[in-house]
Enzyme design. Structure first.
Site, mmCIF file in Angstrom:
data_model
loop_
_atom_site.group_PDB
_atom_site.id
_atom_site.type_symbol
_atom_site.label_atom_id
_atom_site.label_comp_id
_atom_site.label_asym_id
_atom_site.label_seq_id
_atom_site.Cartn_x
_atom_site.Cartn_y
_atom_site.Cartn_z
ATOM 1 N N SER A 194 0.831 -1.197 0.000
ATOM 2 C CA SER A 194 0.000 0.000 0.000
ATOM 3 C C SER A 194 0.871 1.254 0.000
ATOM 4 C CB SER A 194 -0.895 -0.013 1.225
ATOM 5 O OG SER A 194 -0.081 -0.103 2.368
ATOM 6 N N ALA A 196 1.373 5.124 1.803
ATOM 7 C CA ALA A 196 1.165 5.676 3.133
ATOM 8 C C ALA A 196 -0.234 6.239 3.245
ATOM 9 C CB ALA A 196 2.161 6.792 3.381
ATOM 10 N N ASP A 256 -9.092 0.021 14.282
ATOM 11 C CA ASP A 256 -8.573 -1.130 13.571
ATOM 12 C C ASP A 256 -9.137 -2.352 14.273
ATOM 13 O OD1 ASP A 256 -7.197 -2.501 11.720
ATOM 14 O OD2 ASP A 256 -5.214 -1.776 12.281
ATOM 15 N N LYS A 288 1.690 -1.135 17.681
ATOM 16 C CA LYS A 288 0.233 -1.135 17.630
ATOM 17 C C LYS A 288 -0.381 -2.000 18.722
ATOM 18 C CE LYS A 288 -1.915 -0.672 13.104
ATOM 19 N NZ LYS A 288 -2.189 -1.405 11.865
#
Lengths: 488, 488
Positions: A194, A196, A256, A288
């Protein structure tokens, strides 16, 4: 239902859009982003409403090329317009928001509506909230994963396909190194990455500083036939379009939900027909997830992968600062090239890349248990990995080269003799974005020192790169205010 | 940060909008509905992103008049653009989504961002989800109510101001009757109403069939000086703009979190300086709430009103079918006129209107406890209420008149001798909308029979009105499929 006169405008908005006059919209209780049906001679499509004045009369409607092409509309034709009926999936989202379980069919309905733009971002936000607040059973996650894959394109490759994925959160471009090492041993790795979104660089942004990354599926297949690996941008391939849209809505609130994360990653691996998948799970205070969450994720990844017949391994690692020295597209790819050329290990970037490559060798049977790391190091030291990387970059119409530095820079120096105690990842990311990342490819940061290292008064700890003096100034101001590097 | 060349377009979108080229947007990770900052010579504003191709070059940016006026932009000028930073209120929404309590300051922050368009509809959806899943304390509801009022305009009237509000869910236009009765006794009632969103008609839609409803605040004050009452549309007055935006997002999923409902209603009453407020709470199987929920609502309304020094009464009533015979803007106003002219009581419309007017008389001290209903009936029977209604309609530049029937109609007849057991409100609403409501003012339904009444084979139960044969056909098809009227 009302009749309006068509005005054409060469506006292709990527989705069917109509512009209505403000007065007409008010009377019809229509708002920006509402959906309406456009009907003419039995043909009907749904479009998103935009509202304007000055630009058109009350009885006129401006349509985007997506609408005019699909409906074969000409200037001044009369068309019927009416508010679109509620998509059935809204009821299902409501059901999930009450924490009830959804069936396979119900997930298919929601995901189909996401893909065909029948749901607005606000409606998708309700779905994300529901998943966030209520969670999902493993069965539900599997249903959603399948629905996401089924509504996207597939790479349709044959053979023992390998893939890797990082749960993310910690900067450091391991992917190009891992892919080069593993592919140099013969593994087939169609890696899509992906750009940013909230970070200073994605793998696609970094690779783009030295080669193309935007290819069609047939072009990617051609590259793979040549090199058995690629490092391309996945964003325009439509491999999991539902997931792409859902992730965008999640990012608004940096949500998320675990269930969505699992479905998202496995769906993308299924879309490229991966049989062996390595998941990189960094954990720690500045990452995370924490250790417990990392272990929990591992357990669920294994369960979901089993359901889809994927052989999976997870690599949990405590990481609390950037793996390499550079942050920003060009600066990160510089680190990658230095490691591949054996010029510099770039802090912990080499070590972590070797570990991941070794794990993949063991998972795929290229190396016996405990022997993967050794094989990875051999391929890196012998120059085979560098050779492979050059091959991939060449196939993607680029060249492994020195990248031009940004126009302006500022060295941040230590004000006393001390030791680095902590580096705050989130704040460094923001700093790099203020300096111009990811739009300015050469902008970003270079860390001269890492956690635990001694610094002497006057020594440079960090260099900030930017393409304009304003951005450099703003970045220095932010650095001084937030102090992302903590000393003992 | 990137520089783009300005292209002007006479597009005023009601909010600052820029159109970017698809390629540029992809490279910058910008998407439709994202926010960006536009900067030039130290001036900076936020705008919403739209994306196009064909229409502009990669290095160009099309701006709406809101942007060009605010920034004084001319064709071909270069401007800076960069992704907008996260509004601080997103963190607060995230906090609420984790079911934590928010402070007065935090509610102010969120509501301010809602009003200045700093939050997208998806972000507001997260806020609504949070309120829906976690609820709010009475303290929090009061904070939010205050923040909503403070960010809107106010009517700034003096005197003993009276207002009424229905929690909604059951068709039947009591408002014009109640307002006419109460105002004919001298009460000052600046009634603002909404247009239909998911229902076939709002009070504003209904009134619009015989007079204007769209006025400015100074115009409304002029009307009130003349008649001491009005029946206008509140939508363009900006009395509670935050609430208007939040309600739009709620409607997507038909969510109506109790906390939001309380804040919304009380905020709108505060904006018109109401000192006495009557809340109509219909409950039952086909209504919005059941008896227990209705009682709970009453308790909370009383608590919140006390906090703001409003005298409040709630009128709970079991209602399970439409109050009148007509459904649709013109058909409902016909019922109102019939009741005021004493031609027909229109099922339960007269009875309920009298009850509500009586309650208001008792609340304001116009009548002693137990005497309100009697006073209301006197004013209706004597023709004073009708006279008042004529006055209001005249002040709003209209006339009390017979409304032209819709072009097409279809009578639905009973297929056997039976009795009506149930009338499903939600399905009737959908049926009326399929027939063309609220856009086609004269479209809609007329109920000849009500729950509990005997029907003979061949007798007309319901007439459907529409302005086109297609819509009439669709409506009949829907009626046959869904059968909203149940027989014993």
């Amino acid at each position: 239902m009302a009749k309006l006169k068509v005005k054409l405008l060469k506006l292709s908005a990527g989705r069917p859009v109509v512009i209505l006059h403000k007065k007409f919209a008010e009377k019809s209780s229509l708002h920006v982003n509402d959906r309406v049906y456009i009907e003419r001679r039995g043909k009907r499509i749904a479009a998103v409403v935009d509202i304007a004045t000055g630009f058109l009369k009350q009885n006129e409607i401006v349509v985007s090329t997506e609408v005019s092409t699909a409906m074969k509309l000409k200037e001044d034709i009369l068309i019927d317009i009416e508010p679109a009926t509620r998509p059935k999936s809204l009821e299902l989202i409501q059901k999930k928001l009450s924490c009830k379980k959804l069936s396979r069919k119900e997930f298919e309905e929601i995901i189909r509506d996401v893909v065909k733009n029948a749901l607005t971002e606000a409606e998708i936000a309700y779905f994300v909230s529901a998943v966030y607040k209520c969670g999902m059973s493993m069965k539900e996650i599997a249903y959603m994963t399948k629905a996401i894959v089924d509504t996207g394109k597939r790479l349709n490759l044959k053979g023992k396909i390998v893939d890797k994925h990082s749960v993310g959160g910690v900067p450091g471009r391991t992917t190009p190194i891992v892919i080069s090492i593993c592919s140099s041993a013969g593994l087939l790795i169609p890696k899509t990455s992906s750009r940013a979104i909230t970070s200073p660089a994605g793998t696609a942004d970094a690779m783009e500083t030295i080669c193309k990354v935007d290819f069609t599926i047939p072009e990617i297949k051609k590259i793979l036939r040549k090199t058995r690996a690629c490092l391309v941008w996945g964003g325009s391939l439509n491999l999991a379009p539902a997931d792409d849209r859902i992730i965008r809505v999640e990012k608004l609130l940096n949500l998320d939900p675990e269930a969505q994360l699992l479905a998202s990653i496995i769906a993308k691996k299924l879309a490229v027909n991966a049989k062996y998948v390595l998941i990189d799970i960094p954990y720690g205070k500045n990452a995370k997830v924490n250790k417990k969450e990392a272990k929990n994720l591992e357990r669920k990844f294994k369960k979901l992968a089993k359901h889809f017949n994927i052989k999976i391994a997870c690599s949990l690692k405590k990481v609390e600062e950037p793996l390499g020295n550079g942050i920003g597209p060009a600066l990160e790819i510089s680190d990658v090239i230095k490691v591949l050329k054996r010029e510099d290990s770039c802090h912990k970037l080499e070590e972590r890349s070797l570990e991941l490559a070794g794990k993949l060798f063991e998972l795929t049977g290229k190396a016996k248990k405990g022997q993967g790391l050794k094989l990875a190091r051999q391929l890196l030291d012998s120059g085979k990995a560098l050779e492979k990387f050059r091959e991939i970059v060449k196939a993607q119409k680029g060249k492994v080269k020195e990248i031009k530095k940004a126009k302006y820079k500022k060295d941040i120096k230590a004000t006393k003799n001390s030791k680095i105690k902590e580096i705050k990842i989130q704040e460094l990311n923001t700093l790099a974005r203020i300096a111009g990342c990811p739009l300015d490819k050469a902008a970003g940061l270079y860390l001269h020192k890492h956690v635990g290292e001694e610094v002497k008064k006057g020594q440079t700890i960090l260099t900030i790169y930017a393409e304009s003096q304003i951005e450099l100034k703003e970045a220095v101001k932010y650095y001084k205010r937030v102090k992302p590097i903590k000393f003992k």
